[in-house]
Design a protein around this motif. Structure first.
Motif, PDB file in Angstrom:
ATOM      1  N   MET A  46       0.819  -1.214   0.000  1.00  0.00           N
ATOM      2  CA  MET A  46       0.000   0.000   0.000  1.00  0.00           C
ATOM      3  C   MET A  46       0.856   1.268   0.000  1.00  0.00           C
ATOM      4  SD  MET A  46      -3.202   0.964  -0.168  1.00  0.00           S
ATOM      5  CE  MET A  46      -4.542   0.242   0.734  1.00  0.00           C
ATOM      6  N   GLU A  47       1.906   1.290   0.786  1.00  0.00           N
ATOM      7  CA  GLU A  47       2.774   2.466   0.859  1.00  0.00           C
ATOM      8  C   GLU A  47       3.414   2.761  -0.491  1.00  0.00           C
ATOM      9  OE1 GLU A  47       4.349   5.788   2.586  1.00  0.00           O
ATOM     10  OE2 GLU A  47       3.058   4.364   3.644  1.00  0.00           O
ATOM     11  N   LYS A  48       3.913   1.741  -1.158  1.00  0.00           N
ATOM     12  CA  LYS A  48       4.531   1.916  -2.482  1.00  0.00           C
ATOM     13  C   LYS A  48       3.487   2.301  -3.528  1.00  0.00           C
ATOM     14  CE  LYS A  48       8.912   0.978  -1.916  1.00  0.00           C
ATOM     15  NZ  LYS A  48       9.908   2.021  -2.135  1.00  0.00           N
ATOM     16  N   LEU A  49       2.270   1.750  -3.389  1.00  0.00           N
ATOM     17  CA  LEU A  49       1.189   2.105  -4.306  1.00  0.00           C
ATOM     18  C   LEU A  49       0.856   3.586  -4.174  1.00  0.00           C
ATOM     19  CD1 LEU A  49      -0.778   0.982  -6.411  1.00  0.00           C
ATOM     20  CD2 LEU A  49      -2.338   0.431  -4.550  1.00  0.00           C
ATOM     21  N   ALA A  50       0.875   4.089  -2.947  1.00  0.00           N
ATOM     22  CA  ALA A  50       0.599   5.507  -2.697  1.00  0.00           C
ATOM     23  C   ALA A  50       1.614   6.404  -3.400  1.00  0.00           C
ATOM     24  CB  ALA A  50       0.589   5.787  -1.197  1.00  0.00           C
ATOM     25  N   GLU A  51       2.825   5.913  -3.561  1.00  0.00           N
ATOM     26  CA  GLU A  51       3.865   6.695  -4.221  1.00  0.00           C
ATOM     27  C   GLU A  51       3.649   6.784  -5.734  1.00  0.00           C
ATOM     28  OE1 GLU A  51       7.616   4.991  -3.084  1.00  0.00           O
ATOM     29  OE2 GLU A  51       7.220   5.316  -0.948  1.00  0.00           O
ATOM     30  N   CYS A  52       2.721   6.007  -6.263  1.00  0.00           N
ATOM     31  CA  CYS A  52       2.468   5.978  -7.704  1.00  0.00           C
ATOM     32  C   CYS A  52       1.398   6.965  -8.148  1.00  0.00           C
ATOM     33  CB  CYS A  52       2.052   4.565  -8.130  1.00  0.00           C
ATOM     34  SG  CYS A  52       3.345   3.331  -7.939  1.00  0.00           S
ATOM     35  N   THR A  53       0.921   7.793  -7.229  1.00  0.00           N
ATOM     36  CA  THR A  53      -0.132   8.738  -7.580  1.00  0.00           C
ATOM     37  C   THR A  53       0.024  10.048  -6.829  1.00  0.00           C
ATOM     38  OG1 THR A  53      -2.534   9.138  -7.602  1.00  0.00           O
ATOM     39  CG2 THR A  53      -1.693   7.679  -5.881  1.00  0.00           C
ATOM     40  N   HIS A  54      -0.441  11.088  -7.465  1.00  0.00           N
ATOM     41  CA  HIS A  54      -0.484  12.411  -6.839  1.00  0.00           C
ATOM     42  C   HIS A  54      -1.410  12.390  -5.616  1.00  0.00           C
ATOM     43  CE1 HIS A  54      -0.712  16.790  -6.560  1.00  0.00           C
ATOM     44  NE2 HIS A  54      -2.017  16.700  -6.613  1.00  0.00           N
ATOM     45  N   TYR A  55      -2.359  11.456  -5.587  1.00  0.00           N
ATOM     46  CA  TYR A  55      -3.354  11.379  -4.515  1.00  0.00           C
ATOM     47  C   TYR A  55      -2.948  10.379  -3.430  1.00  0.00           C
ATOM     48  CZ  TYR A  55      -5.916  14.040  -7.932  1.00  0.00           C
ATOM     49  OH  TYR A  55      -6.284  15.007  -8.820  1.00  0.00           O
ATOM     50  N   SER A  56      -1.679  10.404  -3.056  1.00  0.00           N
ATOM     51  CA  SER A  56      -1.161   9.447  -2.078  1.00  0.00           C
ATOM     52  C   SER A  56      -1.890   9.541  -0.742  1.00  0.00           C
ATOM     53  CB  SER A  56       0.337   9.649  -1.877  1.00  0.00           C
ATOM     54  OG  SER A  56       0.613  10.948  -1.411  1.00  0.00           O
ATOM     55  N   ARG A  57      -2.338  10.723  -0.354  1.00  0.00           N
ATOM     56  CA  ARG A  57      -3.035  10.864   0.932  1.00  0.00           C
ATOM     57  C   ARG A  57      -4.324  10.048   0.944  1.00  0.00           C
ATOM     58  NH1 ARG A  57      -7.262  13.977  -0.068  1.00  0.00           N
ATOM     59  NH2 ARG A  57      -7.130  15.502  -1.733  1.00  0.00           N
ATOM     60  N   ILE A  58      -4.997   9.958  -0.192  1.00  0.00           N
ATOM     61  CA  ILE A  58      -6.224   9.160  -0.276  1.00  0.00           C
ATOM     62  C   ILE A  58      -5.885   7.683  -0.158  1.00  0.00           C
ATOM     63  CG2 ILE A  58      -8.148   8.483  -1.759  1.00  0.00           C
ATOM     64  CD1 ILE A  58      -8.044  11.356  -2.944  1.00  0.00           C
ATOM     65  N   VAL A  59      -4.856   7.253  -0.855  1.00  0.00           N
ATOM     66  CA  VAL A  59      -4.442   5.849  -0.811  1.00  0.00           C
ATOM     67  C   VAL A  59      -4.063   5.460   0.616  1.00  0.00           C
ATOM     68  CG1 VAL A  59      -2.761   4.156  -1.649  1.00  0.00           C
ATOM     69  CG2 VAL A  59      -3.694   5.875  -3.216  1.00  0.00           C
ATOM     70  N   LYS A  60      -3.323   6.314   1.291  1.00  0.00           N
ATOM     71  CA  LYS A  60      -2.859   6.016   2.646  1.00  0.00           C
ATOM     72  C   LYS A  60      -3.983   6.002   3.673  1.00  0.00           C
ATOM     73  CE  LYS A  60       1.762   7.877   1.940  1.00  0.00           C
ATOM     74  NZ  LYS A  60       2.713   8.941   2.331  1.00  0.00           N
ATOM     75  N   SER A  61      -5.103   6.657   3.372  1.00  0.00           N
ATOM     76  CA  SER A  61      -6.177   6.752   4.362  1.00  0.00           C
ATOM     77  C   SER A  61      -7.334   5.781   4.134  1.00  0.00           C
ATOM     78  CB  SER A  61      -6.730   8.181   4.405  1.00  0.00           C
ATOM     79  OG  SER A  61      -7.427   8.479   3.207  1.00  0.00           O
ATOM     80  N   CYS A  62      -7.387   5.152   2.954  1.00  0.00           N
ATOM     81  CA  CYS A  62      -8.514   4.257   2.673  1.00  0.00           C
ATOM     82  C   CYS A  62      -8.287   2.878   3.308  1.00  0.00           C
ATOM     83  CB  CYS A  62      -8.749   4.131   1.166  1.00  0.00           C
ATOM     84  SG  CYS A  62      -7.508   3.184   0.271  1.00  0.00           S
ATOM     85  N   SER A  63      -9.352   2.111   3.378  1.00  0.00           N
ATOM     86  CA  SER A  63      -9.271   0.754   3.926  1.00  0.00           C
ATOM     87  C   SER A  63      -8.795  -0.251   2.896  1.00  0.00           C
ATOM     88  CB  SER A  63     -10.640   0.315   4.450  1.00  0.00           C
ATOM     89  OG  SER A  63     -11.018   1.109   5.541  1.00  0.00           O
ATOM     90  N   VAL A  64      -9.167  -0.018   1.647  1.00  0.00           N
ATOM     91  CA  VAL A  64      -8.791  -0.947   0.586  1.00  0.00           C
ATOM     92  C   VAL A  64      -8.763  -0.213  -0.752  1.00  0.00           C
ATOM     93  CG1 VAL A  64     -11.153  -1.762   0.159  1.00  0.00           C
ATOM     94  CG2 VAL A  64      -9.255  -3.256  -0.381  1.00  0.00           C
TER      95      VAL A  64
END
Length: 178
Positions: free
Chosen positions: A67-85
């Motif tokens: 999940m952390e690395k996936l968050a780095e693949c988008t400008h919207y990393s804060r959304i990725v880091k805060s969602c459940s799935v």
């Protein structure tokens, strides 16, 4: 929150469609597996050209180390880091037969999943910007990009806020009156 029920005979489906909004902030509370499976089932039921069903799914939970690395693949990393799935939709390249129709099928699949989220009082947002880095995303997830084409991800969680949206009047969207 109580789950919404959809009754197509009384306009319930149209209400569900008209009240669906992008939700970008989540409570951090886990989303039950059963609700995710309902979303995936809704996606699976989307129409596709020649019924080729080219969509493939990948679920990445908040506790998944990717999940952390996936968050780095988008400008919207804060959304990725805060969602459940994060629910990824890919196209199986071997199942494709018409690029346009297969892309449309992926869109229908995503919309079905999004509506299923809303029907279950979950929040979701379509992260399309992540497709700008498909090689990175596939590498992070261990997905063979020669076999699967990234379409989008839905970030899903328990909503921490209500969505807001102003829609243009139908008259502005019509090319001509009928």
């Amino acid at each position: 929150m109580a789950e919404k029920t959809v009754d197509m005979n009384d306009g319930g489906l149209l209400e569900l469609i008209s009240t669906r909004r992008s939700i970008r902030k989540y409570t951090g509370e886990a989303v039950p597996r059963e609700k995710i499976l309902r979303m995936l089932e809704a996606g699976r039921c989307a129409p596709s050209g020649k019924n080729n069903q080219p969509f493939r799914f990948l679920c990445v939970g908040a506790d998944d180390p990717r999940m952390e690395k996936l968050a780095e693949c988008t400008h919207y990393s804060r959304i990725v880091k805060s969602c459940s799935v994060m629910l990824g939709v890919f196209l199986d390249r071997a199942s494709k037969y018409s690029e346009m129709k297969d892309y449309q099928a992926a869109g229908a699949c995503l919309q079905n999943m999004w509506l299923a989220a809303h029907a279950q009082d979950l929040g979701a947002v379509w992260l399309g910007e992540i497709v700008n880095r498909p090689e990175d995303v596939c590498s992070v997830l261990g997905v063979d990009d020669s076999k699967y084409e990234l379409m989008a991800f839905l970030a899903v969680g328990q909503p921490a806020e209500a969505g807001k949206c102003v829609r243009k009047p139908l008259e502005e969207l019509m090319l001509e009156d009928f």
